[in-house]
Design an enzyme around this catalytic site. Structure first.
Site, PDB file in Angstrom:
ATOM      1  N   ASN A   1       0.798  -1.235   0.000  1.00 18.09           N
ATOM      2  CA  ASN A   1       0.000   0.000   0.000  1.00 18.09           C
ATOM      3  C   ASN A   1       0.827   1.281   0.000  1.00 18.09           C
ATOM      4  O   ASN A   1       0.451   2.270   0.631  1.00 18.09           O
ATOM      5  CB  ASN A   1      -0.939   0.047   1.215  1.00 18.09           C
ATOM      6  CG  ASN A   1      -2.058  -0.928   1.057  1.00 18.09           C
ATOM      7  OD1 ASN A   1      -1.821  -2.132   1.099  1.00 18.09           O
ATOM      8  ND2 ASN A   1      -3.266  -0.443   0.862  1.00 18.09           N
TER       9      ASN A   1
ATOM     10  N   HIS B   1      -1.123  -3.992  -9.825  1.00 15.62           N
ATOM     11  CA  HIS B   1      -0.992  -3.582 -11.237  1.00 15.62           C
ATOM     12  C   HIS B   1      -1.065  -4.788 -12.175  1.00 15.62           C
ATOM     13  O   HIS B   1      -1.777  -4.767 -13.181  1.00 15.62           O
ATOM     14  CB  HIS B   1       0.320  -2.816 -11.433  1.00 15.62           C
ATOM     15  CG  HIS B   1       0.450  -1.654 -10.501  1.00 15.62           C
ATOM     16  ND1 HIS B   1      -0.314  -0.518 -10.627  1.00 15.62           N
ATOM     17  CD2 HIS B   1       1.207  -1.481  -9.402  1.00 15.62           C
ATOM     18  CE1 HIS B   1      -0.019   0.316  -9.656  1.00 15.62           C
ATOM     19  NE2 HIS B   1       0.903  -0.244  -8.890  1.00 15.62           N
TER      20      HIS B   1
ATOM     21  N   LYS C   1       2.105 -12.807  -2.736  1.00  9.55           N
ATOM     22  CA  LYS C   1       2.850 -11.849  -3.552  1.00  9.55           C
ATOM     23  C   LYS C   1       4.231 -11.592  -2.960  1.00  9.55           C
ATOM     24  O   LYS C   1       5.239 -11.546  -3.662  1.00  9.55           O
ATOM     25  CB  LYS C   1       2.087 -10.524  -3.660  1.00  9.55           C
ATOM     26  CG  LYS C   1       2.758  -9.535  -4.589  1.00  9.55           C
ATOM     27  CD  LYS C   1       2.443  -8.112  -4.274  1.00  9.55           C
ATOM     28  CE  LYS C   1       3.387  -7.549  -3.237  1.00  9.55           C
ATOM     29  NZ  LYS C   1       3.216  -6.129  -2.973  1.00  9.55           N
TER      30      LYS C   1
END
Ligand code: SF4
Length: 237
Positions: free
Chosen positions: A39, A147, A127
């Site tokens: 974030n 993304h 991730k």
């Protein structure tokens, strides 16, 4: 040629010469750097990571430090309480489990074993582990951040509501040896063309392959937008 290979070929034409090589940085450094990157931007998470490196002698010192000192060091990257707590607790658990703060033993493990090993720590997700695999262990994996998630879903090679689900749907469809390449191409493409807001569909090489419902709208919008006036040129005459 299947759709994923077509996308890779077209993106290689878009970015000729791009030949990403996964780096071999320290796995624990990459793990913590990626935890800090949640974030926030690359720039602020890098600053937070360097603050930790500069303010503490090593990861043992971070583990032993009061929480507020860790928080102060990483304040620049947001979600400070959560990130400081996750990092401190993770380091404590690792020290207890492995006897030392090093993840070099992961080099001998398979990708699946590494996912299984690191997923046990709070604040560490798929991730983050994919980044450790790619950026420190040189493995050919496909990290999915917001993304890459956006692009793969717009392109129709995934249909998922979260990056984790996208990763699961896509990881085995990408040809071996091209996973990290596709990740890097998509990151570049997302910054330059398929932006989160106002994607440049009218200029997109992947237009015919793309499943994004609003691609025609964005292509038209681009055409309808007034071109930059040339006052700047006139000012320099
Ligand atoms: S057509 Fe638009 S939405 Fe589809 S990949 Fe290209 S820029 Fe992205």
């Amino acid at each position: 040629m299947d759709k994923i290979n077509q996308i890779i070929e077209l993106l290689r034409e878009e970015f000729p010469g791009l030949d990403p090589k996964p780096s071999k940085a320290d796995p624990l450094d990459i793990l913590i750097a990626t935890m800090l990157s949640q974030n926030t931007t690359d720039k602020t998470s890098y600053r937070a990571f360097m603050n930790l490196k500069n303010n503490f002698k090593d990861w043992d010192a971070v583990m032993d430090a009061p929480l507020n000192k860790i928080r102060d060091s990483i304040r620049v990257c947001g979600l400070t309480n959560q990130k400081a707590l996750s990092i401190k607790n993770m380091l404590k658990e690792m020290k207890k489990k492995y006897g030392r703060l090093s993840l070099n033993f992961l080099k001998k493990k398979s990708d699946d074993e590494i996912y299984e090993e690191l997923l046990q720590y709070n604040g560490v997700g798929v991730k983050t582990i994919s980044c450790v695999l790619a950026f420190s262990l040189g493995r050919d994996v496909f990290p999915v951040d917001t993304h890459v998630h956006r692009l793969t879903n717009r392109l129709g090679i995934a249909k998922a509501v979260t990056p984790v689900k996208t990763f699961e749907q896509v990881k085995d469809k990408i040809p071996e040896g091209k996973k990290f390449l596709l990740h890097t191409l998509l990151i570049r493409f997302g910054r330059k063309v398929c932006r989160s807001v106002n994607p440049l569909c009218g200029k997109c090489r992947l237009y015919d392959l793309c499943s994004f419902k609003e691609k025609e709208f964005y292509a038209m919008k681009e055409q309808a937008e007034p071109k930059e006036n040339n006052f700047i040129i006139l000012e320099h005459v």
